[in-house]
Design a protein around this motif. Structure first.
Motif, mmCIF file in Angstrom:
data_model
loop_
_atom_site.group_PDB
_atom_site.id
_atom_site.type_symbol
_atom_site.label_atom_id
_atom_site.label_comp_id
_atom_site.label_asym_id
_atom_site.label_seq_id
_atom_site.Cartn_x
_atom_site.Cartn_y
_atom_site.Cartn_z
ATOM 1 N N LEU A 162 -22.695 16.757 70.234
ATOM 2 C CA LEU A 162 -21.173 17.055 70.671
ATOM 3 C C LEU A 162 -20.469 18.381 72.363
ATOM 4 C CD1 LEU A 162 -17.773 17.454 71.195
ATOM 5 C CD2 LEU A 162 -17.937 19.255 69.286
ATOM 6 N N PHE A 163 -21.721 18.828 72.669
ATOM 7 C CA PHE A 163 -21.514 19.773 73.556
ATOM 8 C C PHE A 163 -22.550 18.793 75.244
ATOM 9 C CE2 PHE A 163 -20.330 22.668 70.904
ATOM 10 C CZ PHE A 163 -19.323 23.788 71.557
ATOM 11 N N SER A 164 -23.430 18.381 74.232
ATOM 12 C CA SER A 164 -24.138 18.069 75.617
ATOM 13 C C SER A 164 -23.553 16.542 75.747
ATOM 14 C CB SER A 164 -25.760 16.536 75.149
ATOM 15 O OG SER A 164 -24.964 16.254 73.560
ATOM 16 N N GLY A 165 -22.127 15.737 75.192
ATOM 17 C CA GLY A 165 -21.257 14.758 75.606
ATOM 18 C C GLY A 165 -20.314 15.800 76.300
ATOM 19 N N LEU A 166 -19.656 16.816 76.349
ATOM 20 C CA LEU A 166 -18.824 17.646 76.707
ATOM 21 C C LEU A 166 -19.120 18.089 78.515
ATOM 22 C CD1 LEU A 166 -17.711 19.797 74.067
ATOM 23 C CD2 LEU A 166 -16.599 17.921 75.190
ATOM 24 N N THR A 167 -20.295 18.331 78.216
ATOM 25 C CA THR A 167 -21.402 18.545 79.499
ATOM 26 C C THR A 167 -21.293 17.269 80.222
ATOM 27 O OG1 THR A 167 -22.683 20.714 78.261
ATOM 28 C CG2 THR A 167 -23.424 19.840 80.616
ATOM 29 N N GLU A 168 -21.814 15.737 80.051
ATOM 30 C CA GLU A 168 -21.825 15.311 80.944
ATOM 31 C C GLU A 168 -20.943 14.677 81.517
ATOM 32 O OE1 GLU A 168 -23.551 10.412 79.695
ATOM 33 O OE2 GLU A 168 -22.613 11.465 77.553
ATOM 34 N N ALA A 169 -19.475 14.971 80.623
ATOM 35 C CA ALA A 169 -18.241 14.737 80.793
ATOM 36 C C ALA A 169 -18.121 14.890 82.303
ATOM 37 C CB ALA A 169 -17.325 14.520 79.839
ATOM 38 N N ILE A 170 -18.525 15.683 82.762
ATOM 39 C CA ILE A 170 -18.262 16.848 83.907
ATOM 40 C C ILE A 170 -18.482 15.969 84.699
ATOM 41 C CG2 ILE A 170 -17.960 18.802 85.478
ATOM 42 C CD1 ILE A 170 -17.989 20.388 82.619
ATOM 43 N N VAL A 171 -19.779 15.123 84.283
ATOM 44 C CA VAL A 171 -21.171 15.115 85.782
ATOM 45 C C VAL A 171 -19.867 13.534 86.296
ATOM 46 C CG1 VAL A 171 -23.001 14.252 86.108
ATOM 47 C CG2 VAL A 171 -23.092 16.848 84.796
ATOM 48 N N ILE A 172 -20.375 12.893 84.929
ATOM 49 C CA ILE A 172 -19.895 11.211 85.740
ATOM 50 C C ILE A 172 -18.577 10.926 85.562
ATOM 51 C CG2 ILE A 172 -18.706 10.738 82.095
ATOM 52 C CD1 ILE A 172 -21.793 9.219 84.890
ATOM 53 N N CYS A 173 -17.227 12.339 85.140
ATOM 54 C CA CYS A 173 -15.654 11.521 85.469
ATOM 55 C C CYS A 173 -15.368 11.002 87.063
ATOM 56 C CB CYS A 173 -14.916 12.542 85.697
ATOM 57 S SG CYS A 173 -13.550 12.880 85.125
ATOM 58 N N PRO A 174 -16.196 11.212 88.188
ATOM 59 C CA PRO A 174 -15.206 10.734 89.534
ATOM 60 C C PRO A 174 -16.276 9.323 89.913
ATOM 61 C CG PRO A 174 -16.373 13.543 89.890
ATOM 62 C CD PRO A 174 -16.888 13.095 87.867
ATOM 63 N N SER A 175 -17.493 9.571 88.821
ATOM 64 C CA SER A 175 -18.217 7.688 88.809
ATOM 65 C C SER A 175 -16.901 7.466 88.234
ATOM 66 C CB SER A 175 -19.142 7.522 88.968
ATOM 67 O OG SER A 175 -19.584 8.221 87.664
#
Length: 292
Positions: A108-121
């Protein structure tokens, strides 16, 4: 473990995760285009209708519209996914916490972190995928689309980070089920040294199952994300804004089934894709650990 060893271990996790993501997106991307178009509600009757229309009107290149943002982002995205999962796994490991809960929380927390990285693209990708009027040659470049969004809408949650809440939901839910299920059940897979073929088939099957169930679990957030980040029905009015507002509105206007639009191509991509990612990650990580 010394600082040097920790850095080496982190480097292995990042490299293996990035490699897994790059391989997966190159193999499975056309299904992502079909999924997004179905979720946007662009008058397609179903998956095959969308495939036929895309092929007829845009050619093979239509299935690869918007692929550059994922290629550029997939390596850091998957590297973030696998690297942060390993760190959160350590943080949540405790004798009083059952292993499945530990793995699910780390996911869950790895996904939340990943979302911050990926959102603009993701915002750029969805806009490019939604364009069905121009050919690949005529379509705006990734850089041009990103500049246009930044210029007209800014960098925050009304611009390149639009739909961040839905992206949190999509990636958090998917990683929670994916990692939680895989790492809780992987011990039942036959040992690689004793039976390599059975081990490989077991990992493929478990990765496929984990990726498929994670996709079924998170798709309402995915539909909301596509609606929020994509073109609005009326260009002058923003119909879809917040995550729960969008989910509620889609359910009210189109019914429960609309929250699962694009499920078939999503499962067709992330079921096999889930297996591909885990196998590539495990193999690259094992090779790096042996040779570095």
């Amino acid at each position: 473990m010394s600082v040097t060893d920790k850095l080496k271990e982190g480097g292995r996790q990042i490299t293996a995760g990035g490699s897994a993501g790059l391989v997966e997106v190159c193999l499975m991307y056309p299904l992502d285009v079909v999924k997004t178009r179905l979720q946007l509600g662009q008058q397609d009757k179903g998956m095959m209708d969308c495939v036929v229309k895309t092929l007829k009107n845009e050619g093979i290149g239509g299935f690869y519209k918007g692929i550059l943002p994922p290629i550029l982002a997939e390596t850091p995205k998957r590297a973030t996914k696998f690297f942060t999962f390993e760190q959160y796994k350590v943080a949540f490991t405790h004798s009083d916490i059952p292993v499945p809960v530990t793995m699910s929380l780390a996911g869950l927390f790895s996904g939340l972190t990943e979302a911050i990285v990926i959102c603009p693209s993701e915002v750029v990708k969805v806009r490019l995928q939604a364009d069905r009027k121009s050919s690949v040659k005529e379509q705006k470049s990734t850089a041009a689309m990103a500049r246009e969004i930044y210029k007209m809408e800014g960098f925050g949650t009304s611009g390149l980070y639009r739909g961040l809440g839905a992206t949190f939901g999509r990636h958090g839910a998917w990683n929670m089920v994916y990692f939680g299920l895989y790492h809780s059940c992987k011990d039942v897979i036959p040992d690689a040294k004793q039976n390599p073929s059975a081990n490989l088939l077991g990992r493929i099957g478990l990765g496929f199952t984990a990726g498929s169930l994670a996709s079924i679990f998170n798709i309402p957030f995915d539909v909301a994300k596509s609606r929020i980040q994509g073109p609005q029905p009326d260009p002058l009015t923003r119909k879809y804004s917040g995550t729960m507002q969008t989910i509620s509105l889609v359910y009210k206007e189109e019914g429960f089934g609309a929250l699962y639009k694009g499920l078939l191509p999503k499962v067709m991509r992330l079921g096999p894709g889930g297996a591909v990612m885990l196998i590539v990650y495990d193999e690259v990580y094992a090779w790096l650990k042996k040779n570095t």
